[in-house]
Scaffold this motif. Structure first.
Motif, PDB file in Angstrom:
ATOM      1  N   LEU A  43       4.584  43.605 -36.511  1.00  0.00           N
ATOM      2  CA  LEU A  43       4.999  42.218 -36.338  1.00  0.00           C
ATOM      3  C   LEU A  43       5.631  41.985 -34.975  1.00  0.00           C
ATOM      4  O   LEU A  43       5.282  41.019 -34.266  1.00  0.00           O
ATOM      5  N   VAL A  44       6.533  42.879 -34.568  1.00  0.00           N
ATOM      6  CA  VAL A  44       7.295  42.686 -33.335  1.00  0.00           C
ATOM      7  C   VAL A  44       6.468  43.021 -32.095  1.00  0.00           C
ATOM      8  O   VAL A  44       6.497  42.290 -31.093  1.00  0.00           O
ATOM      9  N   PHE A  45       5.703  44.116 -32.147  1.00  0.00           N
ATOM     10  CA  PHE A  45       5.022  44.599 -30.950  1.00  0.00           C
ATOM     11  C   PHE A  45       3.539  44.245 -30.883  1.00  0.00           C
ATOM     12  O   PHE A  45       2.919  44.424 -29.828  1.00  0.00           O
ATOM     13  N   LYS A  46       2.950  43.773 -31.971  1.00  0.00           N
ATOM     14  CA  LYS A  46       1.523  43.450 -31.968  1.00  0.00           C
ATOM     15  C   LYS A  46       1.246  41.969 -32.190  1.00  0.00           C
ATOM     16  O   LYS A  46       0.433  41.374 -31.468  1.00  0.00           O
ATOM     17  N   TYR A  47       1.888  41.373 -33.189  1.00  0.00           N
ATOM     18  CA  TYR A  47       1.554  39.990 -33.541  1.00  0.00           C
ATOM     19  C   TYR A  47       2.383  38.965 -32.776  1.00  0.00           C
ATOM     20  O   TYR A  47       1.836  37.962 -32.303  1.00  0.00           O
ATOM     21  N   LEU A  48       3.688  39.184 -32.661  1.00  0.00           N
ATOM     22  CA  LEU A  48       4.508  38.225 -31.925  1.00  0.00           C
ATOM     23  C   LEU A  48       4.069  38.074 -30.458  1.00  0.00           C
ATOM     24  O   LEU A  48       4.049  36.950 -29.937  1.00  0.00           O
ATOM     25  N   PRO A  49       3.711  39.167 -29.748  1.00  0.00           N
ATOM     26  CA  PRO A  49       3.242  38.974 -28.366  1.00  0.00           C
ATOM     27  C   PRO A  49       1.988  38.114 -28.254  1.00  0.00           C
ATOM     28  O   PRO A  49       1.743  37.532 -27.192  1.00  0.00           O
ATOM     29  N   LEU A  50       1.199  38.025 -29.342  1.00  0.00           N
ATOM     30  CA  LEU A  50      -0.003  37.198 -29.284  1.00  0.00           C
ATOM     31  C   LEU A  50       0.334  35.725 -29.062  1.00  0.00           C
ATOM     32  O   LEU A  50      -0.478  34.966 -28.519  1.00  0.00           O
TER      33      LEU A  50
END
Length: 318
Positions: A43-50
């Motif tokens: 969630l923090v390092f893969k999806y939120l940066p999107l």
């Protein structure tokens, strides 16, 4: 009346399924709690940066923020594709990734098969432990060890060459040797660790299949060909597809440690250029455009690989 009765039955079954679902979660709550760190990581390092991918379409200024920066459309993509060294960056990225697939990917499979054939458990465990250890070394240490091996003045390889009256070679400063060094050092560091999943796949094969094959007169080669290979095939195809999906990621940490100005011709990749442009020069928009470009290419390749895998083997990611 009949319709109302059917609706009541549907509602009751829905309520019952929800209750059983919550009961199942509560009963196995320990496993779900163990999932939380992994889910938070993605969630923090893969999806939120999107959510910040639209920076690629802005002339992003860190002081103006997302809302104050000017929208420029596909300006940064055009600048990337017309960059005079873009061809070199793309070529090096693809070549190194293809080398990793062709040379580095099959070796953990062969290692797992060889370890599976060892019958002395003590020797097998010691061998596995020794092969796993390089994975826990940082790439800085691996580079230091490689330098000690290939140094023109004190390196072991050049010392052996000198003992045969040969001319010493500065391997780490020669562009023609860069890719080979990257592949070989990567194999040494990760081969044992990557073999774990294949060892697990072999351990999951029913032993009765081997017993039945021996009773039918099958030798070790035929057991491997008709039992071990089909048992490994699902894991091989899934990991190969994931590798193809990351074909635009050559491994920044490893390449950055080994890269120097003399080897830019064959070693400079999209990841290292992104570091220089984004971290050192603060060009966040163009580096986001590079990341978006890599993600789209990887996604398309993953879809193609998945369809080919389903068509050929019946196995796929989805």
């Amino acid at each position: 009346m009949k319709s109302a009765t059917v609706n009541e039955v549907v509602q009751r079954s829905t309520i019952r399924s929800k209750k059983s679902g919550w009961r199942y979660i509560v009963q196995h709550r320990a496993f779900y709690i163990m999932l939380i760190p992994g889910l938070l990581y993605f969630l923090v390092f893969k999806y939120l940066p999107l959510t910040a991918s639209f920076i690629a379409f802005q002339d992003y200024n860190i002081f103006k923020g997302f809302t104050g920066s000017e929208w420029v459309g596909f300006k940064w993509f055009h600048q990337l594709f017309t960059y005079d060294k873009f061809g070199r960056l793309l070529r090096n990225t693809l070549v190194i990734s293809l080398y990793q697939i062709v040379f580095a990917f099959p070796l953990p499979i062969l290692l797992a098969i060889m370890l599976n054939e060892i019958r002395t458990m003590a020797f097998k465990r010691i061998t596995q432990t020794v092969l796993y250890l390089p994975h826990f070394l940082s790439w800085t240490i691996v580079f230091g060890l490689t330098y000690m091996m290939l140094s023109p003045a004190q390196g072991l390889v050049n010392h052996i060459i000198s003992s045969f009256n040969g001319e010493t070679i500065a391997y780490l400063q020669k562009p023609q040797y860069f890719r080979s060094i990257i592949i070989i050092s990567g194999i040494w560091k990760e081969m044992g660790w990557n073999a774990i999943i294949f060892i697990a796949a072999l351990a999951g094969i029913n032993p009765s299949l081997y017993e039945a094959a021996r009773m039918d007169g099958a030798n070790r080669w035929k057991q491997f060909l008709h039992i071990s290979v089909p048992g490994l095939l699902p894991a091989i195809m899934i990991l190969l597809m994931l590798k193809i999906g990351h074909i635009m990621d050559s491994g920044f940490e490893q390449i950055y440690q080994f890269l120097n100005p003399a080897t830019f011709e064959t070693g400079d990749v999209l990841d290292t250029y992104t570091y220089r442009a984004g971290i050192l020069q603060g060009q966040y928009s163009i580096t986001t455009a590079i990341g978006l470009f890599k993600s789209v290419i990887g996604f398309l390749l993953l879809i193609i690989a998945n369809r080919v895998s389903k068509w050929t083997t019946g196995e796929g990611l989805y």
